[in-house]
Design an enzyme around this catalytic site. Structure first.
Site, PDB file in Angstrom:
ATOM      1  CE1 TYR A 172      -3.396  -2.760   0.123  1.00 15.99           C
ATOM      2  CE2 TYR A 172      -3.741  -2.201   2.509  1.00 15.99           C
ATOM      3  CZ  TYR A 172      -3.679  -3.062   1.258  1.00 15.99           C
ATOM      4  OH  TYR A 172      -4.701  -3.989   1.201  1.00 15.99           O
ATOM      5  CE  LYS A 232       1.684 -17.923  -1.588  1.00 17.25           C
ATOM      6  NZ  LYS A 232       0.939 -19.197  -1.621  1.00 17.25           N
ATOM      7  CG  ASP A 260      -1.651 -20.241   0.168  1.00 10.60           C
ATOM      8  OD1 ASP A 260      -1.088 -20.114   1.478  1.00 10.60           O
ATOM      9  OD2 ASP A 260      -1.146 -20.626  -0.762  1.00 10.60           O
ATOM     10  CG  ASP A 314      -7.633  -4.485   3.628  1.00 10.82           C
ATOM     11  OD1 ASP A 314      -8.472  -4.471   4.116  1.00 10.82           O
ATOM     12  OD2 ASP A 314      -7.052  -3.676   2.712  1.00 10.82           O
ATOM     13  CG  ASP A 361     -12.838  -6.991   4.864  1.00  9.81           C
ATOM     14  OD1 ASP A 361     -12.980  -6.327   6.006  1.00  9.81           O
ATOM     15  OD2 ASP A 361     -13.532  -6.383   4.156  1.00  9.81           O
TER      16      ASP A 361
END
Ligand code: NAD
Length: 357
Positions: free
Chosen positions: A143, A190, A222, A246, A250
Site C-alpha cells: 500500500y 507467504k 492461503d 486487510d 474481512d
C-alpha cells in the site's frame, strides 16, 4: 475520575450515522463514572475534499495529534469508486492519517456474541468459542511502496516493502498480547514466494526467542484463509502484514456475523484511532438502518486501550451483549427467528444500548 479530549471524525456515508451513536455511548459512560470527556470534530474523506479540496486537511491532522483519542467512522463515496483516475481520493485521508500518526498496529478482536451464532453463514458448531485477536501491520507493505505505470500505461506496479524494524515493532505488540491470552501466536506470511515474507518470518522467529512462554506457529496466508472458515477456534493471536491482514480480517468478519459488528483499534506511539472495520456503505447510507454496534464496540476499545478504563469498557461490551440477549437486532444481523418488532434502526439500537448502560 479523569478528564480526556476525544476527537470525533465521522467521515462519510454511514460513518456519520454510526459515529453519532458511538459518541452518545461515550457520553453515557462519562456521566455514569464521573469522567469529563471534551469533544471536538474534524473532517476526513469525501466531506473534507468537498469542503477543503484535501482528503485530510492540516487542521484535522493537528486536532488528531492534540487529542487523547480519535473515534473515527469511515471514508468513501461512489463518485471515486467509479472513477479510478481521480487524483484526490477519500482513502488518501485514511492512509495519510495512519502514516502521520504513526499508527502501525491495527488490532481487530473477532469474537462472536453467542446470540449471533445463527447469523453467521458458518455452522454454529464450528464457530462456537471462536475468539481471535488480529494484529495487522498498517504502515508498510504494497500500500505504501513505490507505484506507477510504464510501457505507455499498459503495465502497472506496486512495490511491497518491509523493514526489519517495522516487522519487529508489530511483532512485539502481538507477542505481548499473546502473553495476556492463551500464549499462542500465529504469524501469517507467504514466505515460500515473497522476499518480504521471508524477512517477516526471520524477524518473528528471532523475537520468539525473547518470548519462550509463547507458542509460535508460521502459516501461509492461503492456508490461513482456508483454516479461518474450517476451524476458527484453532486461532488465538494472529499477526500479519498489511495486505494479508486487510483481506483476512474481512473474511473473519463473517465469524462475527456481520461487518457491522466489528471494531478495530489503530495504535502507534501517539494518539490511537478507533473505528469500525466496515466502510461508508453507500448502499444503505441515509436509510437509518446501519448497525451502530461496531462503532459502539470501537468506543469500548478506546476506553480500554487509550484510557485504561477497563470497567467502563467492559460495561459497554456487556450492554451490547444484553441488548442482543433481549433479541434486538439491526437488519444485517437479523434472521428468520427475529421478531419483526425487534428489528431496530441505527438510533433505536443505540438507545437500547444506552438503556443498559
Ligand atoms: P462496506 O464495508 O462499506 O460495505 C460492505 C457491505 O456491508 C455493504 O453491503 C454494506 O451495506 C454492509 N455493511 C457495512 N457496514 C454495515 C453496518 N454498520 N451495518 C449494516 N451493514 C453494513 O464496503 P464496500 O461496500 O466495499 O465499500 C463502500 C465504500 O467504503 C467504498 O467507497 C470503500 O472505499 C469504502 N471503505 C472504507 C473503509 C474505511 O473507511 N475504513 C473500509 C472499507 C471500505
Amino acid at each position: 475520575m479523569a478528564t480526556k479530549n476525544i476527537l470525533i471524525v465521522p467521515g462519510d456515508g454511514i460513518g456519520q450515522e454510526v459515529t453519532a451513536v458511538g459518541k452518545k455511548v461515550l457520553d453515557a459512560i462519562a456521566a455514569k463514572f464521573g469522567h469529563e470527556f471534551h469533544y471536538d470534530e474534524a473532517l476526513i474523506g469525501h466531506v473534507a475534499i468537498e469542503a477543503t479540496g484535501e482528503a485530510l486537511p492540516a487542521e484535522s491532522l493537528e486536532k488528531m495529534r492534540k487529542s487523547d483519542a480519535v473515534l473515527f467512522g469511515a471514508v468513501g463515496h461512489p463518485k471515486y469508486d467509479n472513477d479510478p483516475s481521480a487524483k484526490v481520493r477519500p482513502e488518501q485521508g485514511l492512509l495519510k492519517m495512519r502514516k502521520e500518526l504513526g499508527l502501525y498496529a491495527n488490532l481487530r478482536p473477532i469474537k462472536l456474541f453467542d446470540e449471533l451464532l445463527s447469523a453467521s453463514s458458518i455452522k454454529p458448531e464450528i464457530l462456537k468459542g471462536a475468539d481471535i485477536l488480529f494484529f495487522r501491520e498498517l504502515t508498510g507493505d504494497i500500500y505504501f511502496g513505490e507505484k506507477g505505470r510504464k510501457n505507455d500505461g499498459d503495465t502497472a506496479y506496486d512495490v511491497a516493502e518491509y523493514s526489519r524494524y517495522e516487522v519487529e515493532r508489530i511483532g512485539r505488540k502481538a507477542f505481548e498480547a499473546a502473553r495476556t491470552r492463551k500464549k499462542k501466536l500465529c504469524s501469517v506470511d507467504k514466505a515460500n514466494v515473497l522476499e518480504t515474507s521471508r524477512l517477516w518470518r526471520e524477524v518473528i522467529q528471532k523475537l520468539a526467542l525473547e518470548y519462550p512462554d509463547v507458542e509460535v506457529e508460521h502459516q501461509f496466508v492461503d492456508s490461513t484463509a482456508m483454516m479461518l472458515i474450517k476451524n476458527p477456534c484453532r486461532f488465538d493471536v494472529v499477526v500479519t502484514a498489511n495486505l494479508f491482514g486487510d483481506i483476512l480480517t474481512d473474511e473473519a468478519s463473517q465469524i462475527a456475523g456481520s461487518m457491522g459488528m466489528l471494531a478495530s483499534a489503530s495504535i502507534g506511539d501517539g494518539t490511537g484511532v478507533y473505528e469500525p472495520i466496515h466502510g461508508s456503505a453507500h448502499d444503505i447510507t441515509g436509510k437509518g438502518i446501519a448497525n451502530p454496534l461496531a462503532s459502539i464496540l470501537s468506543a469500548a476499545l478506546l476506553l480500554d486501550i487509550s484510557f485504561g478504563m477497563k470497567d467502563e469498557s467492559d460495561l459497554v461490551i456487556s450492554a451490547v451483549d444484553q441488548v442482543l440477549k433481549q433479541g434486538f437486532r439491526t437488519v444485517d444481523i437479523a434472521d428468520a427467528t427475529t421478531k419483526p418488532e425487534n428489528i431496530l434502526g441505527t438510533a433505536a439500537m443505540g438507545e437500547a444500548v444506552l438503556k443498559f448502560i
